[in-house]
Design an enzyme around this catalytic site. Structure first.
Site, PDB file in Angstrom:
ATOM      1  N   GLU A   1       4.904   5.018   3.901  1.00 38.94           N
ATOM      2  CA  GLU A   1       4.301   6.354   4.245  1.00 38.94           C
ATOM      3  C   GLU A   1       5.361   7.029   4.454  1.00 38.94           C
ATOM      4  O   GLU A   1       6.496   6.940   5.298  1.00 38.94           O
ATOM      5  CB  GLU A   1       3.547   6.056   5.637  1.00 38.94           C
ATOM      6  CG  GLU A   1       3.048   7.451   6.129  1.00 38.94           C
ATOM      7  CD  GLU A   1       2.206   8.364   5.395  1.00 38.94           C
ATOM      8  OE1 GLU A   1       2.606   9.664   5.225  1.00 38.94           O
ATOM      9  OE2 GLU A   1       1.505   7.839   4.593  1.00 38.94           O
TER      10      GLU A   1
ATOM     11  N   ASP B   1      -1.941  12.510  -2.586  1.00 42.52           N
ATOM     12  CA  ASP B   1      -1.955  13.965  -2.703  1.00 42.52           C
ATOM     13  C   ASP B   1      -2.238  14.260  -3.925  1.00 42.52           C
ATOM     14  O   ASP B   1      -1.347  14.162  -4.879  1.00 42.52           O
ATOM     15  CB  ASP B   1      -0.901  14.663  -1.985  1.00 42.52           C
ATOM     16  CG  ASP B   1      -1.082  16.186  -2.085  1.00 42.52           C
ATOM     17  OD1 ASP B   1      -1.870  16.738  -2.758  1.00 42.52           O
ATOM     18  OD2 ASP B   1      -0.512  16.974  -1.095  1.00 42.52           O
TER      19      ASP B   1
ATOM     20  N   LYS C   1      -2.551  22.142  -8.298  1.00 41.71           N
ATOM     21  CA  LYS C   1      -2.155  23.035  -9.158  1.00 41.71           C
ATOM     22  C   LYS C   1      -0.987  22.843 -10.006  1.00 41.71           C
ATOM     23  O   LYS C   1      -0.234  22.030  -9.764  1.00 41.71           O
ATOM     24  CB  LYS C   1      -1.501  24.251  -8.094  1.00 41.71           C
ATOM     25  CG  LYS C   1      -2.483  24.817  -7.145  1.00 41.71           C
ATOM     26  CD  LYS C   1      -2.001  26.151  -6.137  1.00 41.71           C
ATOM     27  CE  LYS C   1      -2.761  26.748  -5.168  1.00 41.71           C
ATOM     28  NZ  LYS C   1      -2.369  27.707  -4.443  1.00 41.71           N
TER      29      LYS C   1
ATOM     30  N   ASP D   1     -10.409  10.876  -4.274  1.00 37.94           N
ATOM     31  CA  ASP D   1     -11.767  11.683  -4.196  1.00 37.94           C
ATOM     32  C   ASP D   1     -11.567  12.721  -5.359  1.00 37.94           C
ATOM     33  O   ASP D   1     -12.548  13.600  -5.419  1.00 37.94           O
ATOM     34  CB  ASP D   1     -11.853  12.160  -2.880  1.00 37.94           C
ATOM     35  CG  ASP D   1     -10.815  13.060  -2.666  1.00 37.94           C
ATOM     36  OD1 ASP D   1      -9.949  12.640  -2.616  1.00 37.94           O
ATOM     37  OD2 ASP D   1     -11.168  14.288  -2.392  1.00 37.94           O
TER      38      ASP D   1
ATOM     39  N   GLU E   1       9.717   8.084   0.500  1.00 38.67           N
ATOM     40  CA  GLU E   1       8.841   8.529  -0.449  1.00 38.67           C
ATOM     41  C   GLU E   1       8.789   7.136  -1.249  1.00 38.67           C
ATOM     42  O   GLU E   1       9.665   6.297  -1.628  1.00 38.67           O
ATOM     43  CB  GLU E   1       9.892   9.443  -1.367  1.00 38.67           C
ATOM     44  CG  GLU E   1       9.998  10.728  -0.732  1.00 38.67           C
ATOM     45  CD  GLU E   1       8.795  11.677  -0.895  1.00 38.67           C
ATOM     46  OE1 GLU E   1       7.815  11.289  -1.529  1.00 38.67           O
ATOM     47  OE2 GLU E   1       8.857  12.827  -0.522  1.00 38.67           O
TER      48      GLU E   1
ATOM     49  N   GLU F   1       0.758  -1.292  -0.031  1.00 43.26           N
ATOM     50  CA  GLU F   1       0.060  -0.054   0.059  1.00 43.26           C
ATOM     51  C   GLU F   1       0.906   1.134   0.030  1.00 43.26           C
ATOM     52  O   GLU F   1       1.818   1.441   0.688  1.00 43.26           O
ATOM     53  CB  GLU F   1      -1.006  -0.068   1.193  1.00 43.26           C
ATOM     54  CG  GLU F   1      -1.892   1.295   1.072  1.00 43.26           C
ATOM     55  CD  GLU F   1      -2.584   1.532   2.548  1.00 43.26           C
ATOM     56  OE1 GLU F   1      -3.540   2.597   2.396  1.00 43.26           O
ATOM     57  OE2 GLU F   1      -1.980   1.365   3.529  1.00 43.26           O
TER      58      GLU F   1
END
Length: 224
Positions: free
Chosen positions: A79, A129, A133, A165, A106, A54
């Protein structure tokens, strides 16, 4: 075990890749990855069971639950934030989850330098994330280099799943996946309910705010 019981095993000035307490630490702004002798995953887990991974594990709710429900599968939680790694580590110990290992670092660096070819059965990217932009696009996880590594580390018929999302991020990621993987979901290649996905903190958070959740799933093509 409490989250604060986990300590970083090095000072920043002396940072290096290390394994301690079932956590692989890959420091930021560190470039001597080839100096670290990575043990085999069979050694790290103590068995040769298949491995799923994951990315963007957050507080670890999803991956801990998956590891508990699938003891025949080894799991890697990746993570980059240490405060969240601590929470995953605490859950792993408190629930006695023996088939889970954690990477603090990372995802791109981990894939590029610490995973051999054809090692992962499944990769699940949970709510990365989106960096919406334009000037921040370079920070997005889904880049050509990352996708090349995904194809490289997946076994034949290995699966890549993305949950997000952000519809725009989803569409762009699907375009990249279609260049090298085969969709398992018919056009438009995503769904709003994915069987056996499980439950995550971010999923609950965004649903509580009225956000739609999108899932897409791709499989590694024969011969790639």
């Amino acid at each position: 075990m409490k989250p604060q019981n986990l300590k970083v095993p090095f000072f920043w000035e002396e940072r290096s890749t290390e394994i301690k307490d079932n956590v692989l630490y890959i420091p930021n702004h560190y470039f001597k990855h080839d100096q670290f002798i990575m043990p085999s995953w069979e050694e790290f887990f103590g068995n040769n069971n298949p491995i799923s991974c994951e990315l963007c594990s957050g507080n670890g709710d999803w991956v801990v639950s998956q590891a508990q429900n699938m003891p025949q599968m080894n799991w890697i939680a990746v993570e980059k934030r240490f405060d969240r790694v601590r929470k995953i580590w605490s859950k792993m110990h408190n629930f006695q989850v023996s088939n889970l290992r954690i990477v603090c670092g990372e995802a791109q660096t981990f894939f590029r330098h610490y995973l051999k070819n054809e090692i992962l059965q499944r990769i699940v990217v949970n709510f990365p994330d989106p960096w919406p932009k334009s000037r921040h696009r370079k920070h997005r996880l889904f880049q050509d280099e990352f996708m090349n590594d995904v194809v490289r580390v997946l076994v034949e018929s290995g699966i890549l799943v993305l949950a997000t999302d952000d519809k725009n991020y989803l569409v762009e990621a699907i375009k990249m996946m279609r260049q090298c993987l085969l969709p398992t979901i018919e056009d438009p290649y995503y769904c709003k309910v994915l069987d056996n996905y499980g439950d995550s903190w971010f999923e609950r958070l965004w649903r509580s705010k009225g956000q739609e959740i999108f899932y897409t799933e791709f499989v590694k093509k024969v011969g790639i």
